[in-house]
Design an enzyme around this catalytic site. Structure first.
Site, PDB file in Angstrom:
ATOM      1  N   LYS A 172       0.883  -1.276   0.055  1.00 46.21           N
ATOM      2  CA  LYS A 172      -0.193   0.181   0.005  1.00 46.21           C
ATOM      3  C   LYS A 172       1.119   1.420   0.541  1.00 46.21           C
ATOM      4  O   LYS A 172       1.175   2.686  -0.938  1.00 46.21           O
ATOM      5  CB  LYS A 172      -1.244   0.416   1.520  1.00 46.21           C
ATOM      6  CG  LYS A 172      -1.688   0.873   1.624  1.00 46.21           C
ATOM      7  CD  LYS A 172      -3.158   1.714   0.457  1.00 46.21           C
ATOM      8  CE  LYS A 172      -3.377   3.000   0.285  1.00 46.21           C
ATOM      9  NZ  LYS A 172      -4.495   3.198  -0.256  1.00 46.21           N
ATOM     10  N   LYS A 240      -0.349  11.151   6.526  1.00 41.87           N
ATOM     11  CA  LYS A 240       0.140  10.255   7.140  1.00 41.87           C
ATOM     12  C   LYS A 240       0.316   9.255   6.650  1.00 41.87           C
ATOM     13  O   LYS A 240       1.170   8.922   6.822  1.00 41.87           O
ATOM     14  CB  LYS A 240      -1.434   9.841   7.985  1.00 41.87           C
ATOM     15  CG  LYS A 240      -1.409   8.400   8.901  1.00 41.87           C
ATOM     16  CD  LYS A 240      -3.232   8.158   8.563  1.00 41.87           C
ATOM     17  CE  LYS A 240      -3.947   8.082   7.065  1.00 41.87           C
ATOM     18  NZ  LYS A 240      -4.158   6.079   7.023  1.00 41.87           N
TER      19      LYS A 240
HETATM   20  N1  LIG Z   1     -10.352   8.204   1.389  1.00 43.53           N
HETATM   21  C1  LIG Z   1      -9.179   7.620   0.333  1.00 43.53           C
HETATM   22  O1  LIG Z   1      -9.557   7.386  -0.293  1.00 43.53           O
HETATM   23  C2  LIG Z   1      -8.616   6.278   1.338  1.00 43.53           C
HETATM   24  C3  LIG Z   1      -8.236   4.754   0.243  1.00 43.53           C
HETATM   25  C4  LIG Z   1      -7.652   4.005   0.425  1.00 43.53           C
HETATM   26  C5  LIG Z   1      -7.091   3.568   2.138  1.00 43.53           C
HETATM   27  N2  LIG Z   1      -8.191   4.730   2.775  1.00 43.53           N
HETATM   28  C6  LIG Z   1      -7.558   4.530   4.130  1.00 43.53           C
HETATM   29  O2  LIG Z   1      -9.048   4.327   5.043  1.00 43.53           O
HETATM   30  C7  LIG Z   1      -9.151   4.216   5.722  1.00 43.53           C
HETATM   31  C8  LIG Z   1     -10.016   5.211   6.702  1.00 43.53           C
HETATM   32  O3  LIG Z   1     -10.213   6.401   5.872  1.00 43.53           O
HETATM   33  P1  LIG Z   1     -11.629   7.615   5.421  1.00 43.53           P
HETATM   34  O4  LIG Z   1     -11.184   7.654   4.027  1.00 43.53           O
HETATM   35  O5  LIG Z   1     -12.484   5.731   5.377  1.00 43.53           O
HETATM   36  O6  LIG Z   1     -11.864   8.235   6.671  1.00 43.53           O
HETATM   37  P2  LIG Z   1     -12.216   8.966   8.049  1.00 43.53           P
HETATM   38  O7  LIG Z   1     -13.942   9.341   6.358  1.00 43.53           O
HETATM   39  O8  LIG Z   1     -11.651   9.730   8.719  1.00 43.53           O
HETATM   40  O9  LIG Z   1     -13.296   7.911   8.126  1.00 43.53           O
HETATM   41  C9  LIG Z   1     -12.314   7.097   9.723  1.00 43.53           C
HETATM   42  C10 LIG Z   1     -13.494   5.806  10.206  1.00 43.53           C
HETATM   43  O10 LIG Z   1     -12.714   5.935  11.519  1.00 43.53           O
HETATM   44  C11 LIG Z   1     -13.532   5.988  12.337  1.00 43.53           C
HETATM   45  N3  LIG Z   1     -12.641   5.724  13.815  1.00 43.53           N
HETATM   46  C12 LIG Z   1     -11.071   6.786  13.535  1.00 43.53           C
HETATM   47  N4  LIG Z   1     -10.372   6.361  14.903  1.00 43.53           N
HETATM   48  C13 LIG Z   1     -11.322   5.551  15.400  1.00 43.53           C
HETATM   49  C14 LIG Z   1     -11.406   4.945  16.465  1.00 43.53           C
HETATM   50  N5  LIG Z   1     -10.065   5.084  17.444  1.00 43.53           N
HETATM   51  N6  LIG Z   1     -11.820   4.295  17.584  1.00 43.53           N
HETATM   52  C15 LIG Z   1     -13.776   4.197  16.737  1.00 43.53           C
HETATM   53  N7  LIG Z   1     -13.593   4.547  15.380  1.00 43.53           N
HETATM   54  C16 LIG Z   1     -12.499   5.225  14.923  1.00 43.53           C
HETATM   55  C17 LIG Z   1     -14.170   7.162  12.786  1.00 43.53           C
HETATM   56  O11 LIG Z   1     -15.516   7.298  13.244  1.00 43.53           O
HETATM   57  P3  LIG Z   1     -15.336   8.983  13.431  1.00 43.53           P
HETATM   58  O12 LIG Z   1     -15.975   9.126  12.352  1.00 43.53           O
HETATM   59  O13 LIG Z   1     -17.168   8.440  14.683  1.00 43.53           O
HETATM   60  O14 LIG Z   1     -15.529   9.807  14.414  1.00 43.53           O
HETATM   61  C18 LIG Z   1     -14.527   7.291  10.726  1.00 43.53           C
HETATM   62  O15 LIG Z   1     -16.170   6.938  10.747  1.00 43.53           O
HETATM   63  C19 LIG Z   1      -7.061   5.282   6.158  1.00 43.53           C
HETATM   64  O16 LIG Z   1      -6.436   4.449   7.074  1.00 43.53           O
HETATM   65  C20 LIG Z   1      -6.995   5.732   5.029  1.00 43.53           C
HETATM   66  O17 LIG Z   1      -5.821   6.228   4.886  1.00 43.53           O
HETATM   67  C21 LIG Z   1      -8.445   5.778   2.203  1.00 43.53           C
END
Ligand SMILES: NC(=O)c1ccc[n+]([C@@H]2O[C@H](COP(=O)([O-])OP(=O)(O)OC[C@H]3O[C@@H](n4cnc5c(N)ncnc54)[C@H](OP(=O)(O)O)[C@@H]3O)[C@@H](O)[C@H]2O)c1
Length: 296
Positions: A172, A240
């Protein structure tokens, strides 16, 4: 008996991925800190939980899709974490992007309790998560990968077992190097066109289908033209990932000049207050230097 799936983390990526598991017919229990995201999935047929522990109690396979390394450590290993309740013999699949080193430590901690562990980060963005076409790069034991493959197929298309625990995260990070550096290449092409007074739309049409074509040029450039900086992938999450890349490169005594440069430019963008915007906002740093706006 079919697996009962648990899902922790219902953000930009997690919510549509969980939705695709429901569509595939899996019984699903979900948890996220913000209750409204849990309620939305309950309305679509999932069961809601109030903690990762409760998710573990009700599941045979638990997927985590949270933000960063400390978040995965908390939801898996914490006092109210999945490991505190998931029975021996069951499986945790972490699909977040986190540290490969921490991933190997989490895998050892789970395996000590008789729980299988896969690291299975994804690529393809919000669009891929919604369409169920994510690329998924998986580290862990081959037998566990084979057992979990049908579950991953509900969320993705190009699903490759790349090696032992931590390998998925390393692959990744390769992905993130290519994505971030291509984003800068695209941004430079756009700023050059704007400064030279070229018709942006025609330039985009002319070069997208040739050797300059990329996911970034197809998906991000049109958003820049419309000044749409809403996040598919947030700047702070890209940062990050680049920090994870540069930490590994440091450990390997490896020079990654282009990745370091993009990380640096994203630092400037964060100073401009754009940490929660999408990564297409990188062009704004170049716009400041060039004193021109990329806009149709
Ligand atoms: N967005 C993209 O295009 C993409 C693509 C590939 C990979 N990723 C990776 O996928 C992961 C998620 O990305 P995302 O874009 O979906 O981020 P996001 O929208 O910020 O979502 C993160 C989710 O995780 C929850 N969360 C975070 N810390 C937590 C904890 N300690 N306990 C419980 N729940 C927790 C958050 O809950 P709350 O909102 O309720 O705080 C939120 O629902 C990351 O590692 C990112 O690098 C993202």
């Amino acid at each position: 008996m079919q697996n009962r799936i648990g899902f922790v983390g219902l953000g930009i990526m997690g919510k549509p991925m969980a939705r695709n598991l429901l569509k595939a017919g899996y019984a699903l229990t979900v948890y996220s800190r913000r209750r409204e995201t849990v309620e939305a999935l309950i309305a679509e047929g999932a069961q809601g939980a109030y903690s990762p522990r409760e998710v573990g109690e009700r599941s045979t396979v638990v997927i985590t899709m949270v933000t960063d390394t400390p978040d995965v450590q908390q939801v898996v290993l914490g006092s109210d974490g999945i490991l505190s309740s998931l029975p021996s013999g069951e499986t945790i699949i972490d699909m977040s992007t986190i540290s490969p080193t921490a991933t190997r430590e989490i895998a050892v901690a789970t395996q000590t309790k008789g729980i299988h562990f896969l690291d299975a980060p994804v690529s393809g963005g919000e669009g891929g998560a919604i369409a169920g076409t994510l690329s998924i790069m998986v580290g862990g034991e081959a037998s566990v990968f084979n057992t979990c493959l049908p579950i991953l197929q509900a969320m993705g298309k190009n699903i490759i077992h790349v090696g032992p625990s931590g390998s998925g995260q390393l692959v990744k990070l390769c992905n993130q190097i290519a994505v971030a550096v291509t984003n800068l290449a695209m941004s430079e092409a756009l700023i050059f066109a704007a400064k030279a007074g070229v018709n942006l739309e025609l330039m985009h049409q002319a070069i997208s289908g040739g050797a300059a074509g990329s996911w970034q040029l197809s998906n991000l450039a049109p958003r820049v033209f419309q000044r749409d900086f809403a996040p598919g992938f947030m700047v702070k999450l890209q940062q990050k990932d680049l920090r994870l890349v540069l930490q590994e490169a440091d450990r390997l005594r490896l020079a990654l000049p282009a990745t370091s440069l993009v990380h640096n430019l994203f630092n400037a963008l964060e100073s401009m207050g754009a940490g929660n915007e999408g990564t297409q906002a990188l062009v704004k740093v170049l716009e400041r230097l060039a004193q021109v706006e990329v806009k149709i």
